[in-house]
Motif scaffolding. Sequence first.
Motif, PDB file in Angstrom:
ATOM      1  N   HIS A  24       0.817  -1.222   0.000  1.00  0.00           N
ATOM      2  CA  HIS A  24       0.000   0.000   0.000  1.00  0.00           C
ATOM      3  C   HIS A  24       0.849   1.269   0.000  1.00  0.00           C
ATOM      4  CE1 HIS A  24      -3.632   2.339   0.678  1.00  0.00           C
ATOM      5  NE2 HIS A  24      -2.940   3.045   1.549  1.00  0.00           N
ATOM      6  N   TYR A  25       1.819   1.320   0.916  1.00  0.00           N
ATOM      7  CA  TYR A  25       2.598   2.555   1.105  1.00  0.00           C
ATOM      8  C   TYR A  25       3.938   2.572   0.373  1.00  0.00           C
ATOM      9  CZ  TYR A  25      -0.557   3.572   5.017  1.00  0.00           C
ATOM     10  OH  TYR A  25      -1.653   3.834   5.800  1.00  0.00           O
ATOM     11  N   GLY A  29       7.025   5.211   1.840  1.00  0.00           N
ATOM     12  CA  GLY A  29       5.870   5.672   2.604  1.00  0.00           C
ATOM     13  C   GLY A  29       5.810   5.036   3.976  1.00  0.00           C
ATOM     14  N   LEU A  30       6.207   3.776   4.054  1.00  0.00           N
ATOM     15  CA  LEU A  30       6.241   3.094   5.339  1.00  0.00           C
ATOM     16  C   LEU A  30       7.302   3.724   6.241  1.00  0.00           C
ATOM     17  CD1 LEU A  30       4.959   0.834   6.940  1.00  0.00           C
ATOM     18  CD2 LEU A  30       6.563  -0.763   5.873  1.00  0.00           C
ATOM     19  N   ARG A  33       6.122   6.855   7.896  1.00  0.00           N
ATOM     20  CA  ARG A  33       5.137   6.648   8.956  1.00  0.00           C
ATOM     21  C   ARG A  33       5.703   5.944  10.182  1.00  0.00           C
ATOM     22  NH1 ARG A  33       3.095   6.881   4.078  1.00  0.00           N
ATOM     23  NH2 ARG A  33       1.078   7.893   3.766  1.00  0.00           N
ATOM     24  N   LEU A  69      -5.083   1.454   8.587  1.00  0.00           N
ATOM     25  CA  LEU A  69      -5.292   1.252   7.141  1.00  0.00           C
ATOM     26  C   LEU A  69      -6.557   0.421   6.912  1.00  0.00           C
ATOM     27  CD1 LEU A  69      -4.320   1.418   4.198  1.00  0.00           C
ATOM     28  CD2 LEU A  69      -2.977  -0.651   4.630  1.00  0.00           C
TER      29      LEU A  69
END
Length: 73
Positions: A24-25, A29-30, A33, A69
């Motif tokens: 997803h990320y 992106g992970l 976060r 999520l």
Amino acid sequence: MSLPEHNVLHGKTLEQILTELVGHYQWSGLAERVDVRCFKSEPSIKSSLTFLRKTPWARTKVEQLYVALQRGR
């Protein structure tokens, strides 16, 4: 009497959770976060699983991100 809230982590392995989050990320992106080096420097599922299994605070953050999520879908 109300039913207990469904636990989205139930039945999920840490590897499944991490794989879905990366899907997803993406790794970048992970890493934004959950600020850990294993997501930033040459990331892999295997090295990340090793780190997360030894580091409870990081595993908790990953699990919380996964729950958020799932609830957002």
